[in-house]
Scaffold this motif. Structure first.
Motif, mmCIF file in Angstrom:
data_model
loop_
_atom_site.group_PDB
_atom_site.id
_atom_site.type_symbol
_atom_site.label_atom_id
_atom_site.label_comp_id
_atom_site.label_asym_id
_atom_site.label_seq_id
_atom_site.Cartn_x
_atom_site.Cartn_y
_atom_site.Cartn_z
ATOM 1 N N MET A 1 0.841 -1.193 0.000
ATOM 2 C CA MET A 1 0.000 0.000 0.000
ATOM 3 C C MET A 1 0.880 1.248 0.000
ATOM 4 N N ILE A 2 0.628 2.171 -0.942
ATOM 5 C CA ILE A 2 1.403 3.403 -1.066
ATOM 6 C C ILE A 2 0.787 4.470 -0.162
ATOM 7 N N MET A 3 1.563 4.963 0.774
ATOM 8 C CA MET A 3 1.066 5.935 1.754
ATOM 9 C C MET A 3 1.249 7.376 1.296
ATOM 10 N N ASP A 4 2.315 7.650 0.511
ATOM 11 C CA ASP A 4 2.664 9.031 0.179
ATOM 12 C C ASP A 4 1.947 9.512 -1.072
ATOM 13 N N HIS A 5 1.729 10.800 -1.096
ATOM 14 C CA HIS A 5 1.201 11.462 -2.287
ATOM 15 C C HIS A 5 2.253 11.391 -3.398
ATOM 16 N N PRO A 6 1.853 11.300 -4.672
ATOM 17 C CA PRO A 6 2.852 11.167 -5.758
ATOM 18 C C PRO A 6 3.844 12.321 -5.823
ATOM 19 N N LEU A 7 3.491 13.501 -5.338
ATOM 20 C CA LEU A 7 4.382 14.652 -5.427
ATOM 21 C C LEU A 7 5.221 14.865 -4.171
ATOM 22 N N ARG A 8 5.040 14.045 -3.148
ATOM 23 C CA ARG A 8 5.733 14.314 -1.892
ATOM 24 C C ARG A 8 7.249 14.265 -2.034
ATOM 25 N N ALA A 9 7.759 13.210 -2.648
ATOM 26 C CA ALA A 9 9.207 13.055 -2.766
ATOM 27 C C ALA A 9 9.821 14.185 -3.595
ATOM 28 N N GLU A 10 9.150 14.545 -4.701
ATOM 29 C CA GLU A 10 9.677 15.604 -5.564
ATOM 30 C C GLU A 10 9.709 16.942 -4.846
ATOM 31 N N LEU A 11 8.634 17.281 -4.135
ATOM 32 C CA LEU A 11 8.579 18.571 -3.456
ATOM 33 C C LEU A 11 9.515 18.621 -2.255
ATOM 34 N N ALA A 12 9.671 17.502 -1.559
ATOM 35 C CA ALA A 12 10.598 17.472 -0.427
ATOM 36 C C ALA A 12 12.039 17.623 -0.901
ATOM 37 N N ALA A 13 12.368 17.019 -2.047
ATOM 38 C CA ALA A 13 13.735 17.115 -2.578
ATOM 39 C C ALA A 13 14.049 18.503 -3.102
ATOM 40 N N GLU A 14 13.030 19.336 -3.337
ATOM 41 C CA GLU A 14 13.254 20.678 -3.862
ATOM 42 C C GLU A 14 14.077 21.525 -2.898
ATOM 43 N N LEU A 15 13.969 21.256 -1.597
ATOM 44 C CA LEU A 15 14.754 22.003 -0.614
ATOM 45 C C LEU A 15 16.251 21.768 -0.779
ATOM 46 N N HIS A 16 16.623 20.630 -1.315
ATOM 47 C CA HIS A 16 18.041 20.273 -1.464
ATOM 48 C C HIS A 16 18.459 20.240 -2.926
ATOM 49 N N ALA A 17 17.649 20.867 -3.787
ATOM 50 C CA ALA A 17 17.899 20.751 -5.231
ATOM 51 C C ALA A 17 19.128 21.535 -5.666
ATOM 52 N N ARG A 18 19.400 22.658 -5.015
ATOM 53 C CA ARG A 18 20.511 23.511 -5.448
ATOM 54 C C ARG A 18 21.447 23.778 -4.275
ATOM 55 N N PRO A 19 22.268 22.806 -3.924
ATOM 56 C CA PRO A 19 23.173 22.990 -2.781
ATOM 57 C C PRO A 19 24.265 24.007 -3.087
ATOM 58 N N PHE A 20 24.803 24.619 -2.029
ATOM 59 C CA PHE A 20 25.901 25.567 -2.185
ATOM 60 C C PHE A 20 27.175 24.832 -2.610
ATOM 61 N N LEU A 21 28.060 25.602 -3.222
ATOM 62 C CA LEU A 21 29.372 25.053 -3.558
ATOM 63 C C LEU A 21 30.164 24.789 -2.281
ATOM 64 N N ARG A 22 30.855 23.671 -2.249
ATOM 65 C CA ARG A 22 31.689 23.336 -1.090
ATOM 66 C C ARG A 22 33.143 23.590 -1.456
ATOM 67 N N LEU A 23 33.692 24.653 -0.905
ATOM 68 C CA LEU A 23 35.056 25.067 -1.246
ATOM 69 C C LEU A 23 35.874 25.184 0.034
ATOM 70 N N ALA A 24 37.031 24.558 0.033
ATOM 71 C CA ALA A 24 37.899 24.609 1.208
ATOM 72 C C ALA A 24 39.283 25.125 0.855
ATOM 73 N N GLU A 25 39.416 25.748 -0.324
ATOM 74 C CA GLU A 25 40.724 26.234 -0.747
ATOM 75 C C GLU A 25 40.518 27.362 -1.752
ATOM 76 N N SER A 26 41.614 27.899 -2.244
ATOM 77 C CA SER A 26 41.534 28.942 -3.262
ATOM 78 C C SER A 26 41.001 28.342 -4.558
ATOM 79 N N VAL A 27 40.073 29.044 -5.175
ATOM 80 C CA VAL A 27 39.480 28.541 -6.410
ATOM 81 C C VAL A 27 39.315 29.691 -7.389
ATOM 82 N N SER A 28 39.207 29.313 -8.649
ATOM 83 C CA SER A 28 38.844 30.234 -9.713
ATOM 84 C C SER A 28 37.479 29.811 -10.239
ATOM 85 N N LEU A 29 36.580 30.758 -10.379
ATOM 86 C CA LEU A 29 35.201 30.454 -10.769
ATOM 87 C C LEU A 29 34.824 31.289 -11.988
#
Length: 445
Positions: free
Chosen positions: A1-29
């Motif tokens: 039995m499927i408990m979740d709405h079909p859009l739940r996973a997609e909408l929840a993942a939207e919060l993490h869709a565009r993560p920040f760049l992880r930089l720990a040193e000098s970089v050129s962008l």
């Protein structure tokens, strides 16, 4: 039995869709924003061409963001927005050849040909830490030498320098000095900086439209003023219908300019994003330099205020035209009501004259009908007298005059009463809808 709405996973993942760049040193962008209003399919096509030309894996279909490491050392971050897409290339920096093409190594030349004419934003950024940062922070003008050097302490751990000028190579420059950034703060800062520039340019897309719209509004305002003066002139009642037609054409012309309303709404949204990203920098002044917020308040804010004022003026003129149309329509309706009133008064006079004429004709009709009836009665009385019935024709005819005349008068009045009642019902049936229609038009106006 499927408990979740079909859009739940997609909408929840939207919060993490565009993560920040992880930089720990000098970089050129290096950051590009691609804008193609008439060719929305270019964004995915350009991304796939880049993947095929550099050998990096293709993204999944319908992806709106994509992050991948290339074999040339640079990291690609691609994002698809509503109106534009962005390509961000990041590569570690171990030398002092700042603002070079290191982050673009390995990209084929034909890829740049595909985005020709659609590159809307192009930025080069350098994030420096350690000894390189200390060497640059004291003389940023060696690398940022535009007409105005903008700089500030940001995030309580670094400095940003820029001049917001497009150089001969087509790029803007941002120099970021890492003095004491915590984990991932450098990547967040770079992303906020290129987002400020990207959203600023998208917001300014409305400025040329606002300038053209302002000229069109000047012409419409002049025409509206002329029509309003004609409305206020004495003796213009007969010209109301023509004025109403001209006002309607003016309203149609103004409505045709409302197609850019979406662009103005988008501009306000982008402006809010720019201001929000600037606030997130938590700037502190460097003596002798304007901060990014101060620079935007002097250069960016007036342009946005111009866009807002032009659209507000558009709304005001639209409201004025609507009021003028309502007023003129009311005047036209009142004039029509006067015409109807005069028509009804004329009909009433005609009916009254007809009534007088009818009364005169009725008198003659009574005499004529009575004469013919008595003539017939006299013939009948003479016939009876010849049949030896004891009737004196002359006497009987004289006696019958009174009853015949009274009977004819009674029949005539009865017939006239029935006709008058029927005519009154017909007039009420015709006039009531007309008066109701005029009342509704006046209430609407």
């Amino acid at each position: 039995m499927i408990m979740d709405h079909p859009l739940r996973a997609e909408l929840a993942a939207e919060l993490h869709a565009r993560p920040f760049l992880r930089l720990a040193e000098s970089v050129s962008l290096m950051h590009y924003a691609i804008y193609a209003e008439d060719n929305p399919s270019i964004h995915e096509a350009v991304l796939r061409a880049l993947c095929c030309g550099t050998g990096i894996p293709l993204p999944v279909n319908s992806a709106t963001h994509y992050s991948v490491q290339s074999s040339f050392g640079w990291h690609l971050k691609w994002e698809r927005h509503t109106e534009f897409s962005t390509f961000t290339f990041v590569i570690p920096r171990n030398d002092t050849d700042y603002f070079s093409d290191t982050a673009m190594e390995g990209i084929p030349a034909n890829w740049f040909e595909q985005i020709a004419g659609n590159r809307f934003v192009a930025c080069r950024m350098e994030l420096l830490s350690g000894d390189h940062a200390r060497a640059v922070r004291e003389a940023p003008s060696q690398w940022i030498d535009g007409p105005i050097l903008v700089g500030s302490n940001v995030l309580s751990g670094g400095r940003v320098f820029c001049d917001w000028s497009v150089r001969a190579d087509g790029f803007m420059r941002f120099l970021v000095v890492d003095e004491d950034f915590r984990e991932e703060q450098g990547g967040r800062l770079l992303q906020r900086l290129y987002e400020i520039e990207t959203y600023r340019m998208m917001a300014l897309l409305t400025l040329p439209i606002a300038r053209k719209l302002s000229r069109d509004l000047d012409e419409i305002h002049t025409s509206l003023q002329s029509l309003m003066q004609r409305m206020d002139s004495p003796g213009v009642d007969g010209d109301d219908s023509q004025l109403l037609v001209k006002l309607t054409h003016l309203a149609v012309r103004l409505e045709s300019l409302s197609g850019s309303g979406g662009r103005f709404s988008a501009s306000r949204a982008y402006e809010k994003l720019v201001l929000a990203r600037i606030q997130e920098l938590r700037e502190e002044r460097i003596e002798g330099m304007p901060t990014i917020q101060e620079f935007m308040e002097r250069r960016f804010a007036p342009a946005m205020e111009t866009c807002r004022s032009v659209w507000a003026r558009h709304e005001q003129i639209a409201a004025r035209i609507a009021r003028a149309v309502d007023l003129l329509r009311t005047r036209v309706n009142l004039a029509q009501e006067k015409d109807v009133t005069r028509l009804l008064a004329g009909m009433e006079r005609t009916a009254r004259n007809q009534l007088h004429l009818q009364h005169a004709v009725e008198g003659l009709s009574v005499a004529a009908i009575s004469y013919y009836v008595l003539s017939l009665a006299a013939a009948a009385f003479k016939a009876l007298h010849l049949l030896s019935i004891p009737i004196e024709p002359e006497l009987a005819e004289g006696i019958a005059i009174g009853p015949v005349v009274l009977a004819v008068i009674a029949i005539t009045r009865r017939t006239r009463g029935r006709l008058a009642k029927r005519n009154s019902s017909d007039e009420e049936y015709l006039v009531r809808p007309l008066n109701s229609s005029l009342t509704q038009q006046l209430e609407h106006s």
